[in-house]
Design a protein around this motif. Structure first.
Motif, PDB file in Angstrom:
ATOM      1  N   VAL A 171      36.977  45.934  50.745  1.00  0.00           N
ATOM      2  CA  VAL A 171      36.422  46.201  49.613  1.00  0.00           C
ATOM      3  C   VAL A 171      37.151  45.599  48.430  1.00  0.00           C
ATOM      4  CG1 VAL A 171      35.506  48.301  50.737  1.00  0.00           C
ATOM      5  CG2 VAL A 171      37.767  48.488  49.378  1.00  0.00           C
ATOM      6  N   TRP A 172      36.339  45.772  47.399  1.00  0.00           N
ATOM      7  CA  TRP A 172      36.739  45.126  45.940  1.00  0.00           C
ATOM      8  C   TRP A 172      36.724  46.544  45.177  1.00  0.00           C
ATOM      9  CZ3 TRP A 172      39.959  41.689  43.982  1.00  0.00           C
ATOM     10  CH2 TRP A 172      40.034  41.464  42.491  1.00  0.00           C
ATOM     11  N   ALA A 173      37.953  46.845  44.719  1.00  0.00           N
ATOM     12  CA  ALA A 173      38.110  48.195  44.049  1.00  0.00           C
ATOM     13  C   ALA A 173      37.675  48.002  42.600  1.00  0.00           C
ATOM     14  CB  ALA A 173      39.382  48.883  44.217  1.00  0.00           C
ATOM     15  N   LYS A 174      37.553  46.791  42.169  1.00  0.00           N
ATOM     16  CA  LYS A 174      37.412  46.561  40.613  1.00  0.00           C
ATOM     17  C   LYS A 174      36.023  46.799  40.370  1.00  0.00           C
ATOM     18  CE  LYS A 174      41.700  46.853  40.002  1.00  0.00           C
ATOM     19  NZ  LYS A 174      42.314  47.606  39.252  1.00  0.00           N
ATOM     20  N   SER A 175      34.782  46.497  41.336  1.00  0.00           N
ATOM     21  CA  SER A 175      33.851  46.579  41.171  1.00  0.00           C
ATOM     22  C   SER A 175      32.759  47.770  41.527  1.00  0.00           C
ATOM     23  CB  SER A 175      32.960  45.406  41.915  1.00  0.00           C
ATOM     24  OG  SER A 175      33.483  44.207  41.540  1.00  0.00           O
ATOM     25  N   PRO A 176      31.839  48.562  40.944  1.00  0.00           N
ATOM     26  CA  PRO A 176      31.301  49.711  41.289  1.00  0.00           C
ATOM     27  C   PRO A 176      30.643  49.621  42.714  1.00  0.00           C
ATOM     28  CG  PRO A 176      30.535  48.986  39.192  1.00  0.00           C
ATOM     29  CD  PRO A 176      31.342  47.901  39.580  1.00  0.00           C
ATOM     30  N   ASN A 177      30.211  48.627  43.069  1.00  0.00           N
ATOM     31  CA  ASN A 177      29.512  48.116  44.395  1.00  0.00           C
ATOM     32  C   ASN A 177      30.568  47.874  45.519  1.00  0.00           C
ATOM     33  OD1 ASN A 177      29.972  45.499  43.703  1.00  0.00           O
ATOM     34  ND2 ASN A 177      27.915  44.981  43.918  1.00  0.00           N
ATOM     35  N   GLU A 178      31.975  47.817  44.958  1.00  0.00           N
ATOM     36  CA  GLU A 178      32.972  47.300  45.987  1.00  0.00           C
ATOM     37  C   GLU A 178      32.847  45.870  46.462  1.00  0.00           C
ATOM     38  OE1 GLU A 178      32.940  50.483  48.881  1.00  0.00           O
ATOM     39  OE2 GLU A 178      34.087  51.968  47.896  1.00  0.00           O
ATOM     40  N   LYS A 179      32.123  45.189  45.750  1.00  0.00           N
ATOM     41  CA  LYS A 179      31.950  43.662  46.249  1.00  0.00           C
ATOM     42  C   LYS A 179      32.603  42.856  45.044  1.00  0.00           C
ATOM     43  CE  LYS A 179      27.548  44.264  48.874  1.00  0.00           C
ATOM     44  NZ  LYS A 179      26.414  43.758  49.180  1.00  0.00           N
ATOM     45  N   PHE A 180      33.029  41.744  45.614  1.00  0.00           N
ATOM     46  CA  PHE A 180      33.855  40.950  44.715  1.00  0.00           C
ATOM     47  C   PHE A 180      32.930  39.899  43.925  1.00  0.00           C
ATOM     48  CE2 PHE A 180      35.848  36.738  43.961  1.00  0.00           C
ATOM     49  CZ  PHE A 180      36.758  37.055  43.178  1.00  0.00           C
ATOM     50  N   SER A 181      33.369  39.763  42.688  1.00  0.00           N
ATOM     51  CA  SER A 181      32.445  38.958  42.079  1.00  0.00           C
ATOM     52  C   SER A 181      33.474  38.177  40.880  1.00  0.00           C
ATOM     53  CB  SER A 181      31.220  39.675  41.359  1.00  0.00           C
ATOM     54  OG  SER A 181      31.959  40.614  40.362  1.00  0.00           O
ATOM     55  N   ILE A 182      32.782  36.965  40.631  1.00  0.00           N
ATOM     56  CA  ILE A 182      33.740  36.246  39.645  1.00  0.00           C
ATOM     57  C   ILE A 182      33.930  36.935  38.311  1.00  0.00           C
ATOM     58  CG2 ILE A 182      33.829  34.114  38.134  1.00  0.00           C
ATOM     59  CD1 ILE A 182      34.545  33.614  41.385  1.00  0.00           C
ATOM     60  N   ARG A 183      32.902  37.538  37.636  1.00  0.00           N
ATOM     61  CA  ARG A 183      32.852  38.257  36.644  1.00  0.00           C
ATOM     62  C   ARG A 183      33.808  39.472  36.702  1.00  0.00           C
ATOM     63  NH1 ARG A 183      27.325  41.263  33.827  1.00  0.00           N
ATOM     64  NH2 ARG A 183      28.621  42.202  32.191  1.00  0.00           N
ATOM     65  N   SER A 184      33.901  40.281  37.705  1.00  0.00           N
ATOM     66  CA  SER A 184      34.977  41.240  37.784  1.00  0.00           C
ATOM     67  C   SER A 184      36.510  40.842  37.973  1.00  0.00           C
ATOM     68  CB  SER A 184      34.772  42.140  39.217  1.00  0.00           C
ATOM     69  OG  SER A 184      34.741  41.287  40.227  1.00  0.00           O
ATOM     70  N   ALA A 185      36.619  39.612  38.494  1.00  0.00           N
ATOM     71  CA  ALA A 185      37.931  39.174  38.562  1.00  0.00           C
ATOM     72  C   ALA A 185      38.265  38.576  37.390  1.00  0.00           C
ATOM     73  CB  ALA A 185      37.948  38.087  39.667  1.00  0.00           C
ATOM     74  N   TYR A 186      37.545  38.096  36.273  1.00  0.00           N
ATOM     75  CA  TYR A 186      37.807  37.656  35.110  1.00  0.00           C
ATOM     76  C   TYR A 186      38.125  38.827  34.240  1.00  0.00           C
ATOM     77  CZ  TYR A 186      37.109  35.560  30.619  1.00  0.00           C
ATOM     78  OH  TYR A 186      37.490  35.089  29.117  1.00  0.00           O
TER      79      TYR A 186
END
Length: 314
Positions: free
Chosen positions: A120-135
């Protein structure tokens, strides 16, 4: 041991000259104090702990001798001598405690309905990684001081709140914030901006001038702490920045805020005198800076009490 080193005479001469140039009264006592501080600091920097160094030298000889025998003989001596020379970090009592059997009551029960592992990617509401959330994460990190100790956002916010709540004037708290953010014009920062040609401390010319050196490890700072009778907690002299020192006092050791305020004021006074020297003024001795800091804190406390008493009761 000191007299056999040719540098000892130069340390004493420099300390005596500093005592003569900075003394306003009691010149002899000030020169003797300067010699004592300088020799003590020089001894720690050059010689360190002689007994510990001798022990390390013996271990080094055993290690080198072992590997020399390993490559020069068909039957090298056993490795037990080397192991016996190195002090074990795990004591027999600790080893016995780690290896003992635990009963069923002492074991940690695991759930019988554990979900299947997944990424999971904890920085997104849907727990999915995205370039926008990483930025967004990278931007937030760039806007904060680069400090590993404050990676926890809750603790970082708590630290800054405690720093800004210190019983000090706003300009002194602002100085502490600048020092913790490492944005004071130290020599290392001036060199990065190509303002100066070298980063060595102007006071001692021995180390790079960082906030940790300017306020802790520099002989000038060491003199101030010795005169102030402020006991810096264990490990403070091994820290590399002013931020680490204040973090340790406020967040780790839970030091009284009045003591932290005194440490911040002494650092502020040292920095102010350092700037005066750069502008051509004389360097003040450590005892004078300590009296200056104590008077500053007392006057601020008296002003706060007077202001509180003069406010009308609603």
């Amino acid at each position: 041991m000191w007299l056999k080193d040719q540098r000892c005479e130069q340390v004493v001469n420099d300390a005596w000259q500093n005592g003569l140039s900075s003394a306003e009264d009691n010149t002899l006592q000030n020169c003797l104090d300067q010699c004592r501080f300088s020799l003590d600091y020089w001894n720690k920097k050059v010689f360190g702990h002689v007994g510990k160094k001798e022990e390390e030298r013996k271990v080094e000889e055993i290690v080198v001798g072992y590997y020399q025998n390993l490559f020069q003989k068909n039957n090298p001596k056993e490795f037990t001598e080397l192991l016996a020379a190195i002090q074990s970090k795990v004591t027999p009592a600790m080893n016995q405690q780690l290896n003992r059997e635990y009963s069923e009551k002492q074991s940690i029960p695991l759930s019988s309905c554990l979900p299947e592992d997944k990424l999971v990617w904890a920085k997104s509401p849907n727990e999915k990684f995205s370039i926008r959330s990483a930025y967004a994460v990278a931007t937030r990190l760039l806007l904060q001081p680069n400090r590993g100790a404050s990676s926890n956002m809750g603790l970082g916010r708590q630290f800054w709140n405690r720093l800004w709540a210190l019983p000090l004037p706003h300009k002194t708290r602002h100085f502490a914030w600048q020092a913790c953010c490492d944005i004071l014009p130290t020599k290392i920062n001036l060199l990065k901006c190509k303002v100066v040609q070298d980063s060595l401390c102007d006071g001692c010319r021995m180390e790079v001038e960082t906030t940790g050196h300017a306020f802790i490890t520099c002989p000038r700072a060491y003199e101030v702490w010795a005169c102030s009778k402020v006991v810096l907690l264990g490990g403070a002299f091994s820290l590399t920045s002013f931020y680490d020192i204040i973090w340790k006092m406020l967040m780790v050791d839970q030091v009284d805020v009045d003591m932290v305020a005194r440490v911040v004021t002494l650092a502020c006074v040292m920095w102010h005198n350092k700037n005066e020297v750069r502008l051509g003024a004389q360097r003040k001795p450590g005892n004078m800076l300590v009296r200056w800091a104590a008077t500053y804190i007392e006057e601020y406390g008296a002003a706060i009490v007077a202001q509180t008493n003069s406010e009308p009761i609603m």
